[in-house]
Design a protein around this motif. Structure first.
Motif, PDB file in Angstrom:
ATOM      1  N   LEU A  39       0.819  -1.226   0.000  1.00 23.59           N
ATOM      2  CA  LEU A  39       0.000   0.000   0.000  1.00 23.59           C
ATOM      3  C   LEU A  39       0.845   1.264   0.000  1.00 23.59           C
ATOM      4  CD1 LEU A  39      -2.892  -1.147   2.398  1.00 23.59           C
ATOM      5  CD2 LEU A  39      -2.800  -1.239  -0.092  1.00 23.59           C
ATOM      6  N   ARG A  75      -6.182  -7.597   1.048  1.00 22.06           N
ATOM      7  CA  ARG A  75      -5.315  -6.421   0.845  1.00 22.06           C
ATOM      8  C   ARG A  75      -5.432  -5.931  -0.603  1.00 22.06           C
ATOM      9  NH1 ARG A  75       0.511  -7.315   1.554  1.00 22.06           N
ATOM     10  NH2 ARG A  75      -0.243  -8.816   3.073  1.00 22.06           N
ATOM     11  N   ASP A  79      -8.343  -3.471   0.431  1.00 24.91           N
ATOM     12  CA  ASP A  79      -7.560  -2.371   1.003  1.00 24.91           C
ATOM     13  C   ASP A  79      -6.971  -1.467  -0.087  1.00 24.91           C
ATOM     14  OD1 ASP A  79      -8.186  -3.623   3.353  1.00 24.91           O
ATOM     15  OD2 ASP A  79      -6.202  -4.486   3.691  1.00 24.91           O
ATOM     16  N   ALA A  82      -9.626   0.713  -1.586  1.00 25.78           N
ATOM     17  CA  ALA A  82      -9.997   1.725  -0.583  1.00 25.78           C
ATOM     18  C   ALA A  82      -8.974   2.862  -0.593  1.00 25.78           C
ATOM     19  CB  ALA A  82     -10.062   1.088   0.808  1.00 25.78           C
ATOM     20  N   LEU A  83      -7.694   2.505  -0.694  1.00 25.16           N
ATOM     21  CA  LEU A  83      -6.639   3.534  -0.753  1.00 25.16           C
ATOM     22  C   LEU A  83      -6.754   4.345  -2.046  1.00 25.16           C
ATOM     23  CD1 LEU A  83      -4.045   4.799   0.403  1.00 25.16           C
ATOM     24  CD2 LEU A  83      -2.755   3.006  -0.763  1.00 25.16           C
ATOM     25  N   SER A 127     -13.853 -10.438  -0.536  1.00 24.16           N
ATOM     26  CA  SER A 127     -12.830  -9.398  -0.720  1.00 24.16           C
ATOM     27  C   SER A 127     -13.269  -8.388  -1.784  1.00 24.16           C
ATOM     28  CB  SER A 127     -11.482 -10.025  -1.086  1.00 24.16           C
ATOM     29  OG  SER A 127     -11.503 -10.577  -2.398  1.00 24.16           O
ATOM     30  N   GLY A 131     -14.129  -4.287  -1.342  1.00 22.08           N
ATOM     31  CA  GLY A 131     -13.557  -3.257  -2.226  1.00 22.08           C
ATOM     32  C   GLY A 131     -14.640  -2.325  -2.753  1.00 22.08           C
ATOM     33  N   ALA A 134     -15.912   0.011   0.053  1.00 20.39           N
ATOM     34  CA  ALA A 134     -14.969   1.083   0.417  1.00 20.39           C
ATOM     35  C   ALA A 134     -15.031   2.213  -0.606  1.00 20.39           C
ATOM     36  CB  ALA A 134     -13.558   0.510   0.509  1.00 20.39           C
TER      37      ALA A 134
END
Ligand SMILES: NC(=O)C1=CN([C@@H]2O[C@H](COP(=O)(O)OP(=O)(O)OC[C@H]3O[C@@H](n4cnc5c(N)ncnc54)[C@H](OP(=O)(O)O)[C@@H]3O)[C@@H](O)[C@H]2O)C=CC1
Ligand SMILES: Cc1cn([C@H]2C[C@H](O)[C@@H](COP(=O)(O)OP(=O)(O)O[C@H]3O[C@@H](C)C(=O)[C@@H](O)[C@H]3O)O2)c(=O)[nH]c1=O
Length: 296
Positions: A39, A75, A79, A82-83, A127, A131, A134
């Motif tokens: 990330l 991830r 994640d 989301a980032l 997962s 995503g 988010a």
């Protein structure tokens, strides 16, 4: 406008690299230079490229392996998007992201609409849903396109698996109690570019009105066994398909019995989508077919 494309080496990303080119300056880093599992690296890439549009075609797509690699799948599929959404907010960028029929449990009688409640059966599906959620919660300009059973003449997919196995075996046992729509990666990429063209022309009011979640698949539906039969018939291969149940096949990850997605919201905006048989024929006769992937 700069467009950051992730996953350009994948089956969808490869097609997107062609379809998106007319829309802006494409930046498509290799996986090693933009690893979604890292990330900090992803954040650094976003801040250095400063794209006006992020197109995320990268994902952890190994459905069975994800059952044993939950943290990594989360991830990459939750994640990292989301980032991307958070950084898009900082940059004033829009985000186009892809999701899957596997967010549903497959218990519905008919095709799933965007308003239906997801209930994923597998880690991969969980997962991907995380995503989606988010991105939707980030309050940015975004499009999430849920698709299904993606095939092309590149990468890992059911079509290429059948063409390979069908050459080696006289008979294959294939699941017949899961139904969905095989979707050509080129249809997905071209429709994505069409949608983005509308968005870029329409500006903020377009995003207000049309941003959000869409289902985008071929029309019609079949089972994996029906799809395999159509592949062997179109490719002139004599391999016999023996229909079996998903329970008999015994895959590591559970998959929905009903993967059908209702695409009427998208078709109202972009026009009709091809049926899966037309998509299969187009895919098999596309330029790469002449390179020997399809047996004589
Ligand atoms: N395939 C399908 O049937 C379906 C796919 N989707 C969704 O469509 C999208 C595109 O899928 P598709 O093109 O088929 O998938 P592919 O598996 O063909 O491609 C995935 C791409 O993501 C890259 N990638 C994987 N892990 C990372 C990572 N850690 N960092 C950076 N890049 C990474 C891969 O890199 P490398 O080339 O190096 O492996 C590859 O380029 C995904 O969001 C997927 O969930 C939805 C429904 C059906
Ligand atoms: C190779 C093979 C598979 N199958 C079955 C297993 C499974 O139920 C079905 C499809 O298996 P595959 O592993 O090829 O496909 P799978 O990885 O489940 O494909 C999925 O990928 C992810 C990324 C998605 O988002 C989904 O839309 C979907 O396309 O076919 C057989 O019955 N016989 C066989 O010989």
């Amino acid at each position: 406008m700069k467009i950051l494309l992730t996953g350009a080496n994948g089956q969808l990303g490869h097609e997107l690299a062609r379809s998106l080119r007319p829309l802006g300056e494409l930046v498509a880093p290799a996986r090693a230079d933009c690893d979604l599992a890292d990330l900090d690296q992803l954040r650094a890439v976003l801040r250095s490229v400063r794209p006006g549009l992020i197109v995320n075609a990268a994902a952890y797509t190994a459905v069975d392996r994800a059952e044993d690699e939950r943290a990594l799948a989360i991830r990459i599929n939750a994640d990292a998007p989301a980032l991307m959404a958070q950084e898009a907010g900082e940059l004033g960028a829009a985000l186009l992201h892809y999701s899957t029929d596997y967010v549903f449990d497959g218990n519905a009688a008919g095709a799933y609409a965007e308003t239906d409640t997801p209930a994923p059966l597998s880690v991969y599906g969980q997962s991907k849903l995380a995503g989606e959620q988010a991105i939707a919660a980030a309050g940015i300009r975004h499009l999430i396109l849920r698709t299904s059973w993606v095939v092309g003449l590149r990468g890992n997919n059911f079509l290429l698996t059948m063409l390979r196995l069908g050459r080696e075996r006289a008979q294959l046992r294939i699941v017949a109690d899961q139904h969905g729509a095989p979707t050509w990666s080129r249809t997905l990429a071209d429709t994505s570019a069409h949608l983005l063209g509308l968005a870029l022309a329409g500006g903020a009011p377009w995003w207000e009105r049309h941003g959000g979640l869409y289902h985008l698949t071929s029309q019609g539906c079949t089972s994996w066994a029906g799809f395999a039969e159509a592949i062997f018939s179109a490719a002139g291969m004599g391999c016999e398909v023996v229909p079996i149940t998903a329970a008999e096949y015994g895959a590591r990850a559970p998959r929905p019995a009903n993967s059908r997605l209702d695409c009427s919201k998208l078709m109202a905006l972009c026009g009709p989508l091809p049926d899966w048989q037309t998509a299969l024929a187009g895919c098999l006769s596309s330029a790469d077919a002449s390179k020997g992937l399809v047996p004589d």
